[in-house]
Design a protein around this motif. Structure first.
Motif, PDB file in Angstrom:
ATOM      1  N   TYR A 178     -16.579   8.188  12.638  1.00 51.75           N
ATOM      2  CA  TYR A 178     -15.260   8.513  12.103  1.00 51.75           C
ATOM      3  C   TYR A 178     -15.132  10.017  11.882  1.00 51.75           C
ATOM      4  O   TYR A 178     -14.119  10.634  12.256  1.00 51.75           O
ATOM      5  N   PHE A 212      -3.127   7.270  12.432  1.00 47.74           N
ATOM      6  CA  PHE A 212      -3.571   8.390  11.600  1.00 47.74           C
ATOM      7  C   PHE A 212      -2.568   8.547  10.463  1.00 47.74           C
ATOM      8  O   PHE A 212      -1.366   8.672  10.698  1.00 47.74           O
ATOM      9  N   ARG A 219      -9.850  16.032  16.125  1.00 44.70           N
ATOM     10  CA  ARG A 219      -8.395  15.992  16.001  1.00 44.70           C
ATOM     11  C   ARG A 219      -7.846  17.419  16.087  1.00 44.70           C
ATOM     12  O   ARG A 219      -8.328  18.324  15.409  1.00 44.70           O
ATOM     13  N   LEU A 258     -12.479  12.774  13.453  1.00 42.72           N
ATOM     14  CA  LEU A 258     -11.686  13.697  12.639  1.00 42.72           C
ATOM     15  C   LEU A 258     -11.836  15.131  13.113  1.00 42.72           C
ATOM     16  O   LEU A 258     -10.843  15.858  13.238  1.00 42.72           O
ATOM     17  N   ALA A 315      -9.219  12.636   4.238  1.00 41.36           N
ATOM     18  CA  ALA A 315     -10.617  12.405   4.612  1.00 41.36           C
ATOM     19  C   ALA A 315     -11.242  13.588   5.333  1.00 41.36           C
ATOM     20  O   ALA A 315     -12.412  13.917   5.101  1.00 41.36           O
ATOM     21  N   ALA A 316     -10.494  14.226   6.215  1.00 46.99           N
ATOM     22  CA  ALA A 316     -11.082  15.253   7.074  1.00 46.99           C
ATOM     23  C   ALA A 316     -11.729  16.393   6.280  1.00 46.99           C
ATOM     24  O   ALA A 316     -12.928  16.652   6.436  1.00 46.99           O
ATOM     25  N   TRP A 318      -9.240   4.728  12.425  1.00 46.72           N
ATOM     26  CA  TRP A 318      -8.810   5.621  11.345  1.00 46.72           C
ATOM     27  C   TRP A 318      -8.949   4.915  10.013  1.00 46.72           C
ATOM     28  O   TRP A 318      -9.247   3.724   9.955  1.00 46.72           O
ATOM     29  N   ALA A 319      -8.733   5.618   8.948  1.00 40.85           N
ATOM     30  CA  ALA A 319      -9.109   5.125   7.616  1.00 40.85           C
ATOM     31  C   ALA A 319      -8.520   3.766   7.277  1.00 40.85           C
ATOM     32  O   ALA A 319      -9.165   2.957   6.619  1.00 40.85           O
ATOM     33  N   ASP A 341      -6.234   9.904   6.294  1.00 43.75           N
ATOM     34  CA  ASP A 341      -7.071  10.691   7.190  1.00 43.75           C
ATOM     35  C   ASP A 341      -6.896  12.189   6.948  1.00 43.75           C
ATOM     36  O   ASP A 341      -7.847  12.962   7.108  1.00 43.75           O
TER      37      ASP A 341
END
Length: 228
Positions: free
Chosen positions: A189, A159, A196, A193, A166-167, A153-154, A163
């Motif tokens: 990555y 998470f 998720r 995402l 980011a998504a 994760w970032a 994140d």
């Protein structure tokens, strides 16, 4: 219900707040804001005169919260769920805040610049601005690829708010400017995402509105097609 999130299902910053709510199973009601409808717009502007979404209203605590990062921090503080989206360790929290802002400012903002330019009236386009935005995305993609070289994760194994940011940022940015195939860490990555559960839920709600996206023809078919 105490919490109401004012949003539009296609708006990337609304997606960021929704991911946070879904991650921790926080009960809330959603209210779609139609700023093209004069009555709906007037009602929303009474709540938040700036007129930008999302906005979180907490009737129980009599608070109105704009800005996605503030909303997520507020939820973490007053409506904590299964896991904190801001790490408890001060240094880790600072890093999560840094990458949250990075995805907002250096992925979402230039992406929106490119998208908005497509719908500008003829003669009012900003090709120099679009070129600059594309260059920022190129730089950001390289930095994200390096950042994700050794972590899922970032900012590490957990998470976080970064994140959540980011998504949606990478989802829409990847449509207007696809990721270089050489950036395998970034690509992997992004795949984590989109798998998720919280983000899949967001995308499912956004799907009926994809036809409104100015780059709708570039949205990968796997995101447009519904599963049987």
């Amino acid at each position: 219900m105490s919490l109401t999130l004012y949003l539009h299902p296609l708006a990337s910053f609304c997606h960021k707040a929704l991911i946070a709510l879904y991650e921790n199973g926080t009960p809330f009601e959603s209210c779609i804001v139609d700023l093209m409808d004069p009555a709906a717009a007037a009602s929303f502007l009474d709540l938040w005169p700036v007129g930008k979404i999302p906005v979180l209203r907490d009737d129980r605590r009599n608070r109105t919260l704009p800005e996605t990062t503030i909303i997520i921090e507020y939820l973490d503080r007053h409506y904590p769920g299964r896991q904190p989206l801001l790490p408890l360790d001060p240094d880790e929290q600072l890093n999560a805040r840094l990458w949250d802002r990075f995805f907002d400012l250096y992925v979402s903002v230039p992406m929106q610049k490119i998208v908005v330019d497509r719908i500008r009236p003829a003669g009012r386009n900003d090709p120099a601005g679009v070129e600059e935005a594309a260059a920022i995305l190129t730089t950001a993609y390289g930095m994200i690829d390096r950042q994700l070289a050794d972590k899922p994760w970032a900012t590490g194994d957990a998470f976080t708010v970064a994140d959540c940011s980011a998504a949606p940022a990478l989802f829409f940015a990847g449509i207007v400017q696809p990721f270089p195939q050489s950036h395998t860490h970034l690509i992997d990555y992004f795949e984590r995402l989109v798998q998720r559960a919280s983000f899949q839920r967001v995308l499912a709600a956004a799907r009926p509105y994809f036809h409104m996206f100015p780059y709708q023809e570039a949205i990968p078919a796997r995101f447009v097609e519904t599963k049987a």
